[in-house]
Design a protein around this motif. Structure first.
Motif, PDB file in Angstrom:
ATOM      1  N   ILE A 120      10.294  22.742   3.419  1.00 50.77           N
ATOM      2  CA  ILE A 120      10.399  22.635   4.881  1.00 50.77           C
ATOM      3  C   ILE A 120      10.671  21.174   5.223  1.00 50.77           C
ATOM      4  O   ILE A 120      10.500  20.281   4.387  1.00 50.77           O
ATOM      5  CB  ILE A 120       9.114  23.112   5.599  1.00 50.77           C
ATOM      6  CG1 ILE A 120       7.912  22.244   5.166  1.00 50.77           C
ATOM      7  CG2 ILE A 120       8.850  24.581   5.325  1.00 50.77           C
ATOM      8  CD1 ILE A 120       6.654  22.537   5.961  1.00 50.77           C
ATOM      9  N   ASP A 121      11.076  20.925   6.470  1.00 56.01           N
ATOM     10  CA  ASP A 121      11.285  19.553   6.941  1.00 56.01           C
ATOM     11  C   ASP A 121       9.951  18.813   7.007  1.00 56.01           C
ATOM     12  O   ASP A 121       8.900  19.409   7.291  1.00 56.01           O
ATOM     13  CB  ASP A 121      11.907  19.547   8.339  1.00 56.01           C
ATOM     14  CG  ASP A 121      13.337  20.052   8.344  1.00 56.01           C
ATOM     15  OD1 ASP A 121      13.996  19.990   7.292  1.00 56.01           O
ATOM     16  OD2 ASP A 121      13.797  20.512   9.407  1.00 56.01           O
ATOM     17  N   HIS A 122       9.998  17.498   6.771  1.00 55.93           N
ATOM     18  CA  HIS A 122       8.833  16.639   6.978  1.00 55.93           C
ATOM     19  C   HIS A 122       9.301  15.384   7.705  1.00 55.93           C
ATOM     20  O   HIS A 122      10.308  14.776   7.327  1.00 55.93           O
ATOM     21  CB  HIS A 122       8.185  16.249   5.651  1.00 55.93           C
ATOM     22  CG  HIS A 122       7.558  17.386   4.922  1.00 55.93           C
ATOM     23  ND1 HIS A 122       6.369  17.957   5.306  1.00 55.93           N
ATOM     24  CD2 HIS A 122       7.972  18.063   3.815  1.00 55.93           C
ATOM     25  CE1 HIS A 122       6.059  18.942   4.476  1.00 55.93           C
ATOM     26  NE2 HIS A 122       7.018  19.032   3.559  1.00 55.93           N
ATOM     27  N   THR A 123       8.571  14.987   8.740  1.00 51.72           N
ATOM     28  CA  THR A 123       8.913  13.785   9.487  1.00 51.72           C
ATOM     29  C   THR A 123       7.827  12.725   9.299  1.00 51.72           C
ATOM     30  O   THR A 123       6.665  13.036   9.058  1.00 51.72           O
ATOM     31  CB  THR A 123       9.068  14.076  10.992  1.00 51.72           C
ATOM     32  OG1 THR A 123       7.826  14.590  11.501  1.00 51.72           O
ATOM     33  CG2 THR A 123      10.168  15.090  11.241  1.00 51.72           C
ATOM     34  N   GLY A 124       8.238  11.464   9.407  1.00 54.62           N
ATOM     35  CA  GLY A 124       7.296  10.359   9.349  1.00 54.62           C
ATOM     36  C   GLY A 124       6.565  10.213   8.034  1.00 54.62           C
ATOM     37  O   GLY A 124       5.430   9.731   8.009  1.00 54.62           O
ATOM     38  N   VAL A 125       7.188  10.615   6.914  1.00 52.47           N
ATOM     39  CA  VAL A 125       6.509  10.500   5.625  1.00 52.47           C
ATOM     40  C   VAL A 125       6.582   9.060   5.117  1.00 52.47           C
ATOM     41  O   VAL A 125       7.409   8.262   5.566  1.00 52.47           O
ATOM     42  CB  VAL A 125       7.096  11.460   4.570  1.00 52.47           C
ATOM     43  CG1 VAL A 125       7.076  12.888   5.078  1.00 52.47           C
ATOM     44  CG2 VAL A 125       8.509  11.042   4.174  1.00 52.47           C
ATOM     45  N   MET A 126       5.703   8.728   4.176  1.00 51.16           N
ATOM     46  CA  MET A 126       5.665   7.383   3.610  1.00 51.16           C
ATOM     47  C   MET A 126       5.749   7.435   2.092  1.00 51.16           C
ATOM     48  O   MET A 126       5.321   8.414   1.471  1.00 51.16           O
ATOM     49  CB  MET A 126       4.390   6.653   4.036  1.00 51.16           C
ATOM     50  CG  MET A 126       4.283   6.402   5.523  1.00 51.16           C
ATOM     51  SD  MET A 126       2.812   5.433   5.961  1.00 51.16           S
ATOM     52  CE  MET A 126       2.988   5.377   7.755  1.00 51.16           C
ATOM     53  N   GLY A 127       6.275   6.364   1.518  1.00 42.33           N
ATOM     54  CA  GLY A 127       6.361   6.217   0.065  1.00 42.33           C
ATOM     55  C   GLY A 127       5.984   4.801  -0.317  1.00 42.33           C
ATOM     56  O   GLY A 127       6.843   4.003  -0.711  1.00 42.33           O
ATOM     57  N   LEU A 128       4.702   4.491  -0.166  1.00 44.72           N
ATOM     58  CA  LEU A 128       4.199   3.147  -0.455  1.00 44.72           C
ATOM     59  C   LEU A 128       3.543   3.112  -1.831  1.00 44.72           C
ATOM     60  O   LEU A 128       3.034   4.130  -2.305  1.00 44.72           O
ATOM     61  CB  LEU A 128       3.177   2.707   0.596  1.00 44.72           C
ATOM     62  CG  LEU A 128       3.586   2.833   2.068  1.00 44.72           C
ATOM     63  CD1 LEU A 128       2.466   2.366   2.973  1.00 44.72           C
ATOM     64  CD2 LEU A 128       4.860   2.046   2.332  1.00 44.72           C
ATOM     65  N   PHE A 129       3.549   1.936  -2.443  1.00 48.35           N
ATOM     66  CA  PHE A 129       2.882   1.766  -3.731  1.00 48.35           C
ATOM     67  C   PHE A 129       2.113   0.456  -3.715  1.00 48.35           C
ATOM     68  O   PHE A 129       2.663  -0.603  -3.416  1.00 48.35           O
ATOM     69  CB  PHE A 129       3.881   1.773  -4.891  1.00 48.35           C
ATOM     70  CG  PHE A 129       3.347   2.425  -6.131  1.00 48.35           C
ATOM     71  CD1 PHE A 129       3.640   3.745  -6.405  1.00 48.35           C
ATOM     72  CD2 PHE A 129       2.523   1.739  -7.013  1.00 48.35           C
ATOM     73  CE1 PHE A 129       3.137   4.384  -7.540  1.00 48.35           C
ATOM     74  CE2 PHE A 129       2.011   2.345  -8.138  1.00 48.35           C
ATOM     75  CZ  PHE A 129       2.319   3.672  -8.415  1.00 48.35           C
ATOM     76  N   TYR A 130       0.811   0.554  -4.032  1.00 51.32           N
ATOM     77  CA  TYR A 130      -0.118  -0.577  -3.977  1.00 51.32           C
ATOM     78  C   TYR A 130      -0.426  -0.998  -5.402  1.00 51.32           C
ATOM     79  O   TYR A 130      -0.848  -0.187  -6.224  1.00 51.32           O
ATOM     80  CB  TYR A 130      -1.369  -0.093  -3.255  1.00 51.32           C
ATOM     81  CG  TYR A 130      -2.510  -1.071  -3.067  1.00 51.32           C
ATOM     82  CD1 TYR A 130      -2.650  -1.792  -1.881  1.00 51.32           C
ATOM     83  CD2 TYR A 130      -3.474  -1.233  -4.046  1.00 51.32           C
ATOM     84  CE1 TYR A 130      -3.725  -2.647  -1.688  1.00 51.32           C
ATOM     85  CE2 TYR A 130      -4.554  -2.088  -3.869  1.00 51.32           C
ATOM     86  CZ  TYR A 130      -4.670  -2.803  -2.687  1.00 51.32           C
ATOM     87  OH  TYR A 130      -5.740  -3.640  -2.497  1.00 51.32           O
ATOM     88  N   LEU A 131      -0.198  -2.279  -5.698  1.00 51.39           N
ATOM     89  CA  LEU A 131      -0.353  -2.773  -7.065  1.00 51.39           C
ATOM     90  C   LEU A 131      -1.201  -4.047  -7.067  1.00 51.39           C
ATOM     91  O   LEU A 131      -1.010  -4.930  -6.229  1.00 51.39           O
ATOM     92  CB  LEU A 131       1.034  -3.082  -7.658  1.00 51.39           C
ATOM     93  CG  LEU A 131       1.226  -2.971  -9.168  1.00 51.39           C
ATOM     94  CD1 LEU A 131       1.049  -1.534  -9.623  1.00 51.39           C
ATOM     95  CD2 LEU A 131       2.621  -3.474  -9.553  1.00 51.39           C
ATOM     96  N   LEU A 132      -2.155  -4.126  -7.992  1.00 50.12           N
ATOM     97  CA  LEU A 132      -2.938  -5.336  -8.206  1.00 50.12           C
ATOM     98  C   LEU A 132      -2.487  -5.973  -9.514  1.00 50.12           C
ATOM     99  O   LEU A 132      -2.439  -5.302 -10.547  1.00 50.12           O
ATOM    100  CB  LEU A 132      -4.437  -5.033  -8.271  1.00 50.12           C
ATOM    101  CG  LEU A 132      -5.072  -4.466  -6.995  1.00 50.12           C
ATOM    102  CD1 LEU A 132      -6.569  -4.259  -7.203  1.00 50.12           C
ATOM    103  CD2 LEU A 132      -4.836  -5.395  -5.805  1.00 50.12           C
ATOM    104  N   VAL A 133      -2.168  -7.256  -9.448  1.00 52.12           N
ATOM    105  CA  VAL A 133      -1.615  -7.966 -10.602  1.00 52.12           C
ATOM    106  C   VAL A 133      -2.400  -9.251 -10.851  1.00 52.12           C
ATOM    107  O   VAL A 133      -2.662 -10.015  -9.918  1.00 52.12           O
ATOM    108  CB  VAL A 133      -0.124  -8.308 -10.364  1.00 52.12           C
ATOM    109  CG1 VAL A 133       0.426  -9.147 -11.507  1.00 52.12           C
ATOM    110  CG2 VAL A 133       0.690  -7.029 -10.197  1.00 52.12           C
ATOM    111  N   ALA A 134      -2.796  -9.471 -12.095  1.00 47.02           N
ATOM    112  CA  ALA A 134      -3.477 -10.707 -12.497  1.00 47.02           C
ATOM    113  C   ALA A 134      -2.469 -11.613 -13.197  1.00 47.02           C
ATOM    114  O   ALA A 134      -1.762 -11.179 -14.098  1.00 47.02           O
ATOM    115  CB  ALA A 134      -4.642 -10.402 -13.429  1.00 47.02           C
ATOM    116  N   GLU A 135      -2.413 -12.863 -12.767  1.00 45.72           N
ATOM    117  CA  GLU A 135      -1.467 -13.792 -13.373  1.00 45.72           C
ATOM    118  C   GLU A 135      -1.908 -14.210 -14.774  1.00 45.72           C
ATOM    119  O   GLU A 135      -1.100 -14.701 -15.555  1.00 45.72           O
ATOM    120  CB  GLU A 135      -1.299 -15.025 -12.484  1.00 45.72           C
ATOM    121  CG  GLU A 135      -0.615 -14.705 -11.158  1.00 45.72           C
ATOM    122  CD  GLU A 135      -0.379 -15.938 -10.305  1.00 45.72           C
ATOM    123  OE1 GLU A 135      -1.059 -16.966 -10.544  1.00 45.72           O
ATOM    124  OE2 GLU A 135       0.490 -15.879  -9.412  1.00 45.72           O
TER     125      GLU A 135
END
Length: 439
Positions: free
Chosen positions: A394-409
């Motif tokens: 079905i149709d979907h409106t206002g969807v998101m595709g975010l990715f949260y990453l924690l990185v140690a130098e």
């Protein structure tokens, strides 16, 4: 007089005792976890109504600390968790900023009342989105109750460092809560996806006409809007809060800082020439639309909408934690290397009941990645691929595709205890002399 080896043997029990004490002190210092529970300012919702305010100068731990986790959920005045089937938590985000020390006002704004205070400075994350959005330190949505946010030892998000706070300023925190009351809604899914026709919205919160063809999303469910209810439905307004739990440790030499990066599959980045040479400009749109596969004649397993983007990383380091954020219809998101190697894959879990945390049909959790420290390293200027997949039956409106990453130098430095020093010294002596012989 005892020889050198005998003197070392006499010292071993004393040094071993000292090493145990020091090791205990190290363990105690590294694990002295603190925790506090806070409530956001009260917000009041009636059936079909929307809350999307920004609350500034919220309660938050003070001092030079390392954040270890942040969890939140919507509760009523009695402190009872509220079901997503009644109040849909579209998202919450927590961001850092700096304010003049003599400014003690607590500020609450909706989206149409932007923060215009002179002298306020953003303390956004290290992420690549640059146009005001996605600068938060933590943030989730309907998946908030069953998504792990803890950061493994000895890592943490360093905040409150006096060296980073501008002179005359203090560090403060803001929280944005976007909640939709779907009690009595004619179309609950449509309300949570912010379909414009259900909100009878034709202009944005700033009074600008909606873009042609815009069917739904954040521009149609801003603060104070109303989603269409079933005819004749009446329900009471009620007071709600976002209850959030923060865990942290005091910063010390054992904490390894991590940086926060948030990637967006809608990012329309480009290269440009600046005074300092070639640079990347990122314009993250945050949301997008998924068109039904029936419109293209596809059925069954083919009904998957896949959106991909390649991103050049302006940083390097070791991946410590990863998680995606998706909306209804999401079936998972993955971050790859250019050669196809998976860095992190995050899959939604759907509820199967009625109780809070297990609401049928809603995403109630996202799987997370905790790679073995040192096992996944991203190099400077490496190209990564972000993929976000949704069901398109079905149709979907206002969807998101975010990715949260924690990185140690960097990785933790080895800790050398008295015990290891004694062991090395003692072993070297044993190799050179015989203290007794077997019969």
């Amino acid at each position: 007089m005892a020889n050198h080896s005998q003197r070392w043997l006499l010292l071993v029990p004393i040094l071993l005792a000292l090493s145990i004490t020091c090791a205990h002190a190290i363990s105690k210092s590294a694990s002295k976890m603190k925790s506090a529970v806070f409530l956001s300012p009260k917000f009041v919702l009636g059936p079909g109504s929307v809350e999307n305010k920004f609350y500034y100068n919220i309660d938050f731990p003070k001092g030079h600390i390392a954040l270890k986790s942040f969890n939140a959920e919507v509760v009523d005045e009695a402190g009872n968790p509220v079901s997503l089937q009644e109040t849909y938590l579209h998202h919450w985000v927590v961001a850092r900023y700096y304010a003049p020390k003599d400014d003690k006002e607590v500020l609450n704004y909706n989206g149409n009342q932007k923060l215009q205070r002179p002298g306020y400075i953003s303390g956004r994350n290290s992420g690549i989105c640059q146009k005001g959005l996605l600068g938060q330190y933590f943030g989730l949505g309907s998946e908030t109750r069953k998504t792990a946010t803890h950061i493994p030892d000895p890592y943490g998000i360093e905040v409150g460092n006096p060296a980073e706070i501008p002179d005359g300023y203090e560090e403060r925190w803001m929280i944005n809560v976007h909640a939709i009351d779907t009690r009595g809604a004619e179309d609950k899914l449509g309300c949570t996806e912010c379909r414009c026709e259900l909100y009878n919205v034709t202009v944005s919160e700033f009074g600008r006409p909606l873009k042609p063809g815009y069917k739904g999303g954040l521009e149609c469910c801003y603060d104070g809007t109303q989603c269409r209810l079933k005819q004749g439905f009446v329900g009471a307004r009620r007071s709600l809060y976002l209850r959030y739990t923060v865990k942290w440790v005091d910063c010390n030499s054992f904490i390894v800082p991590v940086k926060i990066y948030i990637f967006d599959v809608t990012d329309t980045w480009k290269k440009s020439d600046g005074s300092s040479g070639l640079k990347l400009e990122h314009d993250c749109k945050v949301e997008y639309e998924v068109e039904s596969c029936s419109s293209t004649g596809m059925v069954g397993d083919a009904c998957v909408h896949s959106k991909r983007i390649s991103l050049v990383m302006p940083f390097g380091g070791y991946v410590i934690y990863g998680v995606a954020h998706q909306h209804s219809g999401g079936i998972g998101s993955t971050l790859y290397r250019e050669d196809g190697q998976v860095i992190c894959s995050s899959i939604p879990a759907f509820g199967k009941g009625d109780e809070p945390g297990n609401e049928a049909g809603y995403i109630v959790g996202m799987s997370t990645c905790f790679p073995q420290p040192g096992s996944i390293k991203i190099t400077n200027d490496e190209t990564l691929i972000l993929e976000s997949n949704y069901s398109s039956t079905i149709d979907h409106t206002g969807v998101m595709g975010l990715f949260y990453l924690l990185v140690a130098e960097q990785l933790p430095k080895p800790v050398h205890s008295f015990y290891s020093l004694v062991q090395v010294r003692f072993t070297s002596r044993v190799k050179s002399q015989t203290f007794f012989s077997l019969p």
